[in-house]
Design a protein around this motif. Structure first.
Motif, PDB file in Angstrom:
ATOM      1  N   UNK A 159       0.857  -1.187   0.000  1.00 44.63           N
ATOM      2  CA  UNK A 159       0.000   0.000   0.000  1.00 44.63           C
ATOM      3  C   UNK A 159       0.890   1.233   0.000  1.00 44.63           C
ATOM      4  N   UNK A 160       0.391   2.313  -0.626  1.00 37.60           N
ATOM      5  CA  UNK A 160       1.156   3.554  -0.688  1.00 37.60           C
ATOM      6  C   UNK A 160       0.734   4.492   0.440  1.00 37.60           C
ATOM      7  N   UNK A 161       1.720   5.091   1.085  1.00 38.15           N
ATOM      8  CA  UNK A 161       1.475   6.052   2.158  1.00 38.15           C
ATOM      9  C   UNK A 161       2.359   7.272   1.947  1.00 38.15           C
ATOM     10  N   UNK A 162       1.951   8.399   2.556  1.00 40.39           N
ATOM     11  CA  UNK A 162       2.816   9.567   2.624  1.00 40.39           C
ATOM     12  C   UNK A 162       3.133   9.819   4.088  1.00 40.39           C
ATOM     13  N   UNK A 163       4.319  10.289   4.350  1.00 41.34           N
ATOM     14  CA  UNK A 163       4.749  10.554   5.725  1.00 41.34           C
ATOM     15  C   UNK A 163       4.422  12.002   6.066  1.00 41.34           C
ATOM     16  N   UNK A 164       3.685  12.210   7.171  1.00 38.85           N
ATOM     17  CA  UNK A 164       3.317  13.574   7.572  1.00 38.85           C
ATOM     18  C   UNK A 164       3.969  13.991   8.875  1.00 38.85           C
ATOM     19  N   UNK A 165       4.723  13.129   9.458  1.00 42.60           N
ATOM     20  CA  UNK A 165       5.442  13.431  10.688  1.00 42.60           C
ATOM     21  C   UNK A 165       6.516  12.389  10.877  1.00 42.60           C
ATOM     22  N   UNK A 166       7.324  12.522  11.925  1.00 42.45           N
ATOM     23  CA  UNK A 166       8.425  11.570  12.093  1.00 42.45           C
ATOM     24  C   UNK A 166       7.953  10.126  12.248  1.00 42.45           C
ATOM     25  N   UNK A 167       6.768   9.912  12.799  1.00 39.56           N
ATOM     26  CA  UNK A 167       6.285   8.545  13.024  1.00 39.56           C
ATOM     27  C   UNK A 167       4.854   8.345  12.556  1.00 39.56           C
ATOM     28  N   UNK A 168       4.391   9.155  11.603  1.00 42.09           N
ATOM     29  CA  UNK A 168       3.002   9.039  11.164  1.00 42.09           C
ATOM     30  C   UNK A 168       2.908   8.915   9.651  1.00 42.09           C
TER      31      UNK A 168
ATOM     32  N   UNK B 217       5.356   6.569  -0.547  1.00 47.02           N
ATOM     33  CA  UNK B 217       6.252   5.431  -0.337  1.00 47.02           C
ATOM     34  C   UNK B 217       5.416   4.166  -0.255  1.00 47.02           C
ATOM     35  N   UNK B 218       5.956   3.095  -0.784  1.00 48.52           N
ATOM     36  CA  UNK B 218       5.260   1.818  -0.786  1.00 48.52           C
ATOM     37  C   UNK B 218       5.701   0.992   0.406  1.00 48.52           C
ATOM     38  N   UNK B 219       4.711   0.425   1.108  1.00 48.35           N
ATOM     39  CA  UNK B 219       4.977  -0.377   2.300  1.00 48.35           C
ATOM     40  C   UNK B 219       4.261  -1.715   2.193  1.00 48.35           C
ATOM     41  N   UNK B 220       4.889  -2.743   2.725  1.00 44.16           N
ATOM     42  CA  UNK B 220       4.244  -4.059   2.792  1.00 44.16           C
ATOM     43  C   UNK B 220       3.130  -4.005   3.833  1.00 44.16           C
ATOM     44  N   UNK B 221       2.000  -4.608   3.516  1.00 44.18           N
ATOM     45  CA  UNK B 221       0.885  -4.671   4.456  1.00 44.18           C
ATOM     46  C   UNK B 221       0.862  -5.997   5.211  1.00 44.18           C
ATOM     47  N   UNK B 222       1.740  -6.896   4.822  1.00 41.47           N
ATOM     48  CA  UNK B 222       1.885  -8.197   5.482  1.00 41.47           C
ATOM     49  C   UNK B 222       3.223  -8.781   5.054  1.00 41.47           C
ATOM     50  N   UNK B 223       3.592  -9.925   5.588  1.00 42.48           N
ATOM     51  CA  UNK B 223       4.819 -10.591   5.167  1.00 42.48           C
ATOM     52  C   UNK B 223       4.708 -10.975   3.688  1.00 42.48           C
ATOM     53  N   UNK B 224       5.776 -10.743   2.955  1.00 41.80           N
ATOM     54  CA  UNK B 224       5.831 -11.122   1.546  1.00 41.80           C
ATOM     55  C   UNK B 224       6.918 -12.176   1.399  1.00 41.80           C
ATOM     56  N   UNK B 225       6.557 -13.263   0.741  1.00 43.13           N
ATOM     57  CA  UNK B 225       7.455 -14.410   0.672  1.00 43.13           C
ATOM     58  C   UNK B 225       8.182 -14.478  -0.668  1.00 43.13           C
ATOM     59  N   UNK B 226       9.362 -15.112  -0.711  1.00 39.46           N
ATOM     60  CA  UNK B 226      10.124 -15.225  -1.962  1.00 39.46           C
ATOM     61  C   UNK B 226       9.256 -15.801  -3.084  1.00 39.46           C
TER      62      UNK B 226
END
Length: 101
Positions: A38-47, A65-74
């Motif tokens: 999922x794509x997110x934008x950072x609006x603070x140091x930890x948010x 930025x793209x982030x994993x929403x769960x474990x991704x396997x090989x």
């Protein structure tokens, strides 16, 4: 990949954006179980917030930025809902079909 973004607060004011980054290797998820990015934008140091969060709207083409929403396997494909980072009505404004989003 191509996505539509709001250009301003005006109702039908959109821009089309093309990214040639890591998002280019991500395929479309059809179900919640398939989505693992999922794509997110950072609006603070930890948010982080969704790139389409109306309270933290960023106009124009944006660098989320793209982030994993769960474990991704090989060997597993990277998949996301394209609507997580694209304004569907922007495609309609330019006469493009957004039904596949």
């Amino acid at each position: 990949w191509l996505y539509a973004a709001k250009a301003s607060p005006e109702e039908d004011d959109y821009v089309m954006c093309i990214d040639f980054d890591e998002g280019s290797i991500i395929n479309r998820a059809m179900t919640d179980e398939e989505r693992n990015v999922k794509e997110f934008i950072q609006i603070g140091p930890n948010k982080l917030v969704s790139s389409l969060d109306p309270e933290h709207r960023v106009y124009g083409c944006q660098e989320g930025s793209l982030y994993a929403t769960r474990d991704i396997y090989p060997g597993e494909e990277l998949k996301m809902y394209y609507t997580d980072s694209s304004e569907g009505y922007g495609f309609v404004t330019y006469g493009l079909d957004a039904t596949g989003l």
